[in-house]
Design a protein around this motif. Sequence first.
Motif, PDB file in Angstrom:
ATOM      1  N   LEU A  43      28.543  28.366  47.731  1.00  0.00           N
ATOM      2  CA  LEU A  43      29.641  27.090  46.422  1.00  0.00           C
ATOM      3  C   LEU A  43      30.190  27.503  45.769  1.00  0.00           C
ATOM      4  N   SER A  44      31.417  26.958  45.484  1.00  0.00           N
ATOM      5  CA  SER A  44      32.163  27.717  45.083  1.00  0.00           C
ATOM      6  C   SER A  44      32.888  26.246  43.781  1.00  0.00           C
ATOM      7  N   ASP A  45      33.186  26.997  42.721  1.00  0.00           N
ATOM      8  CA  ASP A  45      33.349  25.550  41.801  1.00  0.00           C
ATOM      9  C   ASP A  45      33.479  26.315  40.474  1.00  0.00           C
ATOM     10  N   CYS A  46      34.816  27.568  40.490  1.00  0.00           N
ATOM     11  CA  CYS A  46      34.759  28.355  39.721  1.00  0.00           C
ATOM     12  C   CYS A  46      36.339  27.793  38.621  1.00  0.00           C
ATOM     13  N   SER A  47      36.586  27.786  37.604  1.00  0.00           N
ATOM     14  CA  SER A  47      37.058  27.581  36.872  1.00  0.00           C
ATOM     15  C   SER A  47      37.453  28.742  35.663  1.00  0.00           C
ATOM     16  N   PRO A  48      38.967  29.189  35.472  1.00  0.00           N
ATOM     17  CA  PRO A  48      39.225  29.841  34.509  1.00  0.00           C
ATOM     18  C   PRO A  48      39.339  29.279  32.702  1.00  0.00           C
ATOM     19  N   ILE A  75      48.122  26.474  28.998  1.00  0.00           N
ATOM     20  CA  ILE A  75      49.212  26.507  30.335  1.00  0.00           C
ATOM     21  C   ILE A  75      49.201  26.213  31.776  1.00  0.00           C
ATOM     22  N   TRP A  76      50.084  25.538  32.014  1.00  0.00           N
ATOM     23  CA  TRP A  76      49.381  24.760  33.430  1.00  0.00           C
ATOM     24  C   TRP A  76      49.602  25.619  34.378  1.00  0.00           C
ATOM     25  N   SER A  77      50.575  26.286  34.441  1.00  0.00           N
ATOM     26  CA  SER A  77      51.171  27.591  35.592  1.00  0.00           C
ATOM     27  C   SER A  77      49.872  28.434  35.563  1.00  0.00           C
ATOM     28  N   LEU A  78      49.611  28.528  34.421  1.00  0.00           N
ATOM     29  CA  LEU A  78      48.983  30.072  34.305  1.00  0.00           C
ATOM     30  C   LEU A  78      46.654  29.817  34.566  1.00  0.00           C
ATOM     31  N   ASP A  79      46.876  28.950  34.175  1.00  0.00           N
ATOM     32  CA  ASP A  79      45.465  28.002  34.402  1.00  0.00           C
ATOM     33  C   ASP A  79      45.804  27.961  36.058  1.00  0.00           C
ATOM     34  N   HIS A  80      46.332  27.036  36.083  1.00  0.00           N
ATOM     35  CA  HIS A  80      46.092  27.549  38.617  1.00  0.00           C
ATOM     36  C   HIS A  80      46.842  28.513  38.192  1.00  0.00           C
ATOM     37  N   GLU A  81      47.204  29.838  38.329  1.00  0.00           N
ATOM     38  CA  GLU A  81      47.302  30.272  39.096  1.00  0.00           C
ATOM     39  C   GLU A  81      46.302  31.544  39.164  1.00  0.00           C
ATOM     40  N   GLN A 130      43.274  30.142  38.885  1.00  0.00           N
ATOM     41  CA  GLN A 130      41.989  29.446  39.252  1.00  0.00           C
ATOM     42  C   GLN A 130      41.870  29.486  40.526  1.00  0.00           C
ATOM     43  N   LEU A 131      43.542  29.900  40.692  1.00  0.00           N
ATOM     44  CA  LEU A 131      43.647  29.498  42.722  1.00  0.00           C
ATOM     45  C   LEU A 131      43.008  31.805  43.058  1.00  0.00           C
ATOM     46  N   GLN A 132      43.023  32.091  42.243  1.00  0.00           N
ATOM     47  CA  GLN A 132      42.966  33.930  42.075  1.00  0.00           C
ATOM     48  C   GLN A 132      40.942  33.797  42.148  1.00  0.00           C
ATOM     49  N   LEU A 133      40.562  32.447  42.015  1.00  0.00           N
ATOM     50  CA  LEU A 133      39.098  33.030  41.529  1.00  0.00           C
ATOM     51  C   LEU A 133      38.676  32.134  42.775  1.00  0.00           C
ATOM     52  N   ALA A 134      39.240  30.711  43.446  1.00  0.00           N
ATOM     53  CA  ALA A 134      39.122  30.698  45.058  1.00  0.00           C
ATOM     54  C   ALA A 134      38.731  31.898  45.804  1.00  0.00           C
ATOM     55  N   ARG A 135      40.458  32.200  45.903  1.00  0.00           N
ATOM     56  CA  ARG A 135      40.776  32.881  47.292  1.00  0.00           C
ATOM     57  C   ARG A 135      39.754  34.118  46.973  1.00  0.00           C
ATOM     58  N   ALA A 136      39.095  34.520  45.577  1.00  0.00           N
ATOM     59  CA  ALA A 136      37.647  35.903  45.488  1.00  0.00           C
ATOM     60  C   ALA A 136      36.568  34.962  45.909  1.00  0.00           C
ATOM     61  N   SER A 137      37.087  33.497  46.166  1.00  0.00           N
ATOM     62  CA  SER A 137      35.170  33.189  46.790  1.00  0.00           C
ATOM     63  C   SER A 137      35.715  33.462  48.027  1.00  0.00           C
ATOM     64  N   LEU A 138      36.405  32.890  48.589  1.00  0.00           N
ATOM     65  CA  LEU A 138      36.982  33.284  49.174  1.00  0.00           C
ATOM     66  C   LEU A 138      36.245  34.279  50.619  1.00  0.00           C
ATOM     67  N   SER A 139      37.034  35.254  49.677  1.00  0.00           N
ATOM     68  CA  SER A 139      36.304  36.813  49.951  1.00  0.00           C
ATOM     69  C   SER A 139      35.554  37.173  49.916  1.00  0.00           C
ATOM     70  N   ILE A 140      34.835  36.923  49.422  1.00  0.00           N
ATOM     71  CA  ILE A 140      33.538  37.263  48.654  1.00  0.00           C
ATOM     72  C   ILE A 140      32.149  35.985  50.171  1.00  0.00           C
ATOM     73  N   ALA A 141      32.601  35.069  50.396  1.00  0.00           N
ATOM     74  CA  ALA A 141      32.421  34.368  51.592  1.00  0.00           C
ATOM     75  C   ALA A 141      32.598  34.564  53.456  1.00  0.00           C
ATOM     76  N   LYS A 142      33.372  35.347  53.356  1.00  0.00           N
ATOM     77  CA  LYS A 142      33.639  35.835  54.642  1.00  0.00           C
ATOM     78  C   LYS A 142      33.202  37.189  54.344  1.00  0.00           C
ATOM     79  N   MET A 143      32.743  38.272  53.935  1.00  0.00           N
ATOM     80  CA  MET A 143      31.985  39.379  53.818  1.00  0.00           C
ATOM     81  C   MET A 143      30.349  38.461  54.417  1.00  0.00           C
ATOM     82  N   LEU A 144      29.549  37.470  52.987  1.00  0.00           N
ATOM     83  CA  LEU A 144      28.475  37.253  53.240  1.00  0.00           C
ATOM     84  C   LEU A 144      27.964  36.186  54.276  1.00  0.00           C
TER      85      LEU A 144
END
Length: 197
Positions: A106-111, A116-122, A124-138
């Motif tokens: 499960l991943s409900d990450c928020s920075p 600044i919308w574009s920064l917060d969005h970017e 959040q996307l990095q946190l979602a990507r990190a979560s996906l990568s952890i999911a793929k390993m575990l």
Amino acid sequence: MSRRKDYYYFRARKEGYRSRAAYKLKEIATRFDIFRGVNAVLDLCCSPGGWLQVAKEYLGDKGVVIGVDLSEIERMNGVIFIKGDIQDEKIVHEILRVTNKVDLVLSDCSPKVSGIWSLDHERQLQLARASLSIAKMLLREGGSLVLKVFQGAGYESLLDEVRLSFKKVYTTKPSASRKQSAEMYVVAKYFKGKEKP
Ligand SMILES: C[S@@+](CC[C@H](N)C(=O)[O-])C[C@H]1O[C@@H](n2cnc3c(N)ncnc32)[C@H](O)[C@@H]1O
């Protein structure tokens, strides 16, 4: 009523949930049957712990529930908490000390919001990507992932990445998710296979 103190806020207080987010996971769980046959749950960005409470309700005393967050959580019976940054590659090894067989990530990450919308969005996307990568390993083969992603630039390419690793991928916006929020939840089922840490 203030924007933050809405129906789900008061309901969470009344029903003893640590966050209104608990209702998002409850709705997703009912709709997509994500807890069926699940014995090990990894909750990334789990604080204050509403999703952990929901996971514990489904698993009961069997199985293992692990939570990771930068912020401490109040102790919860039967939950193993790891204080750490999901973007730090060492985190995978810490989780592996507890289990190497995760059925549901499960991943409900928020920075931390900068405003600044574009920064917060970017971020959040990095946190979602990190979560996906952890999911793929575990995750075990056949396992599932629930992932919060802000809609906007990069959203579609992240979805494509999820589709490469899972046989079924859905997107949903639960009722407890604020209408004005850009967040969407990706529900990915039947993981195709593990990548090595
Ligand atoms: C919306 S809250 C999660 C709410 C949780 N699902 C619940 O039901 O209580 C988002 C969390 O992401 C965490 N977070 C943000 N960046 C993080 C990071 N790099 N590593 C770990 N946790 C992070 C924050 O500390 C925050 O607790």
